[in-house]
Design an enzyme around this catalytic site. Structure first.
Site, PDB file in Angstrom:
ATOM      1  N   LYS A 123      -9.775  -3.406   9.334  1.00 16.21           N
ATOM      2  CA  LYS A 123      -9.839  -4.635   8.528  1.00 16.21           C
ATOM      3  C   LYS A 123     -10.286  -5.809   9.398  1.00 16.21           C
ATOM      4  O   LYS A 123      -9.919  -5.913  10.580  1.00 16.21           O
ATOM      5  CB  LYS A 123      -8.456  -4.904   7.921  1.00 16.21           C
ATOM      6  CG  LYS A 123      -8.417  -6.035   6.892  1.00 16.21           C
ATOM      7  CD  LYS A 123      -7.024  -6.138   6.278  1.00 16.21           C
ATOM      8  CE  LYS A 123      -6.911  -7.240   5.252  1.00 16.21           C
ATOM      9  NZ  LYS A 123      -5.560  -7.315   4.653  1.00 16.21           N
ATOM     10  N   SER A 147      -0.537  -5.549   0.614  1.00 12.93           N
ATOM     11  CA  SER A 147      -1.998  -5.506   0.692  1.00 12.93           C
ATOM     12  C   SER A 147      -2.589  -4.184   1.158  1.00 12.93           C
ATOM     13  O   SER A 147      -3.809  -4.058   1.248  1.00 12.93           O
ATOM     14  CB  SER A 147      -2.503  -6.621   1.629  1.00 12.93           C
ATOM     15  OG  SER A 147      -2.337  -7.879   1.025  1.00 12.93           O
ATOM     16  N   SER A 193      -5.125  -7.262  -0.259  1.00 12.38           N
ATOM     17  CA  SER A 193      -6.330  -7.840   0.315  1.00 12.38           C
ATOM     18  C   SER A 193      -7.162  -6.871   1.153  1.00 12.38           C
ATOM     19  O   SER A 193      -8.284  -7.175   1.551  1.00 12.38           O
ATOM     20  CB  SER A 193      -5.933  -9.025   1.206  1.00 12.38           C
ATOM     21  OG  SER A 193      -5.108  -8.591   2.291  1.00 12.38           O
TER      22      SER A 193
END
Length: 456
Positions: free
Chosen positions: A51, A150, A126
């Site tokens: 990420k 997330s 996210s």
């Protein structure tokens, strides 16, 4: 495969998945350079996506924000260094909600991520880019971050495994901070064993992280064929009247499978669960407002005005143009709840509610319950744009995951079936430092479940 062949194959899969908009940075030259290094260890031959809020030296780190466009870190996150040491190839930096603030991966400055099975749907957020790459089969594993669900929520949406460890069992050093008392590095895997192998490689104490726990790395022991000594709790509060029927059917399927494996399942109560979402959306924005104050064009962040501008002009232009609408909204909320006259009314009460939520979990686990079984999400993946203009509806997508983050507990989402082609996930929650127990039961459940079977 040789490491070079793996690097080229990964690059080809990344090219084929470009339509998902799941990556923000990757380089075939970088992949080939990594392949030339000596390889050994538990992740040798494994490409892992990361990420874009975990800093890397070889690829830029932007947190999907214009304010950090082109930023390259002078050091690497502990988890990235540990991946490399375990033999993994860092495949790509993945798209995400800006600064990890969102539940759909639609709040990226570089465009939304698409669902790997249905391009009209969101992949969750996210950490949607990481989930989409694993769900599309581009990489077998990826790192995400969890502040309020997330990783588990997008794992459920995309039909993959998503494991959030106990707070402090994986180092946060090199993770761009959102909510420091909540943030965790978490893992996506194509199956439980893959996620567990990555967790074992990246977990363990780190002197660079003051919140790091002293426990050794997380390890998946042998998978039992029988769960006869396990008691699984079903929290009544996780069964609202408007729960999607397919989600309810998924939990019923998981319950039946656990009982068939010999586990005892009983109802439990977590009465303060109803305060989880409002508590989270006071505390997380408050911490975000403090953490993101550094992105001002002086210490961090691209300056948006000339050197002759006043300091007020600099702040307004840099932060006003650099941050997207969801980040600005949360900074404003966080600043408000921390301001004089409102701190005790909002932030203080939210901290009290957080302690009550954690106490509910402690009471249940001290009353003979080994793990909790719940839905991961209230519904399957929703449509692109469906909730963008309604922040409250978007926040409610975190209903079943944010309480776990507030309590700092380990939890995993794994696919249990599909409804009209869309994946459905269930969640197993464990007590603090019970990561191995969560993984063991999840692996046992995974063995007897067809994750693509239609739910009825």
């Amino acid at each position: 495969m040789t490491p070079e062949a793996l690097a080229r194959a990964t690059a080809e899969r990344l090219r084929q998945a470009a339509h998902l908009n799941a990556t923000l940075a990757w380089s075939e030259d970088d992949l080939l350079a990594q392949a030339l290094r000596p390889h050994g260890g538990p992740l040798a031959g494994t490409a892992v996506a990361v990420k874009d809020n975990l800093v890397t030296a070889s690829l830029p780190t932007t947190c999907a924000s214009r304010i950090l466009e082109g930023y390259r870190s002078p050091f690497e996150a502990t988890v990235v260094r540990r991946l490399r040491a375990a033999g993994a190839l860092i495949a790509a930096k993945t798209n995400m909600d800006e600064f990890a603030m969102g539940s759909s991966s639609e709040f990226s400055a570089y465009g939304p991520v698409l669902h790997p099975l249905d391009s009209s749907r969101v992949p969750g957020g996210s950490s949607g880019g990481s989930a989409a790459l694993v769900g599309a089969g581009v990489v077998p594993a990826a790192l995400g971050s969890e502040t309020g669900g997330s990783v588990r929520q997008p794992a459920a949406f995309c039909g993959v495994v998503g494991m959030k460890p106990t707070y402090g069992r994986v180092s946060r050093y090199g993770l761009v901070a959102f909510g420091s008392s909540l943030d965790c590095v978490a893992v996506f895997g194509r199956d439980v064993a893959t996620a567990a192998t990555v967790l074992e490689a990246i977990s363990g104490p780190d002197p660079r992280d003051a919140t790091s726990r002293a426990e050794p790395p997380i390890h998946l022991a042998s998978i039992p064929a029988d769960l006869g000594e396990m008691t699984i709790g079903l929290p009544r509060e996780y069964w609202p009247a408007d729960l999607d029927p397919a989600i309810a059917a998924g939990v019923e399927r998981a319950k039946a499978c656990l009982e068939a494996l010999g586990a005892r399942v009983r109802w439990v109560e977590l009465p303060h669960t109803r305060y989880a979402v409002p508590t989270y959306y006071v505390l997380a924005p408050a911490e975000a407002a403090a953490n993101l104050a550094r992105f001002d064009g002086v210490r961090y962040g691209q300056r948006r005005v000339s050197p002759t501008a006043t300091i007020d002009d600099l702040y307004r232009a840099t932060r006003g143009q650099g941050f997207g609408p969801e980040v600005r909204r949360r900074i404003v909320v966080g600043t408000y709840v921390l301001s004089a006259g409102y701190h005790d009314t909002y932030y203080g009460k939210a901290q009290l509610a957080r302690s009550r939520i954690a106490a509910d979990f402690d009471r249940v686990f001290n009353d003979g319950v080994d793990l909790l079984l719940t839905p991961t999400t209230p519904s399957p993946a929703f449509r692109l744009g469906e909730k963008v203009s309604d922040p409250v509806a978007m926040y409610l997508a975190d209903t079943f995951v944010c309480a776990v983050s507030l309590a700092g507990l380990p939890a995993i989402s794994l696919p249990i079936g599909r409804t009209e082609g869309l994946p459905v996930g269930v969640q197993l929650i464990g007590p603090a430092a019970g990561d191995e127990r969560v993984l063991t039961v999840a692996a046992a459940l995974e063995r007897v479940v067809d994750p693509v079977a239609e739910l009825r």
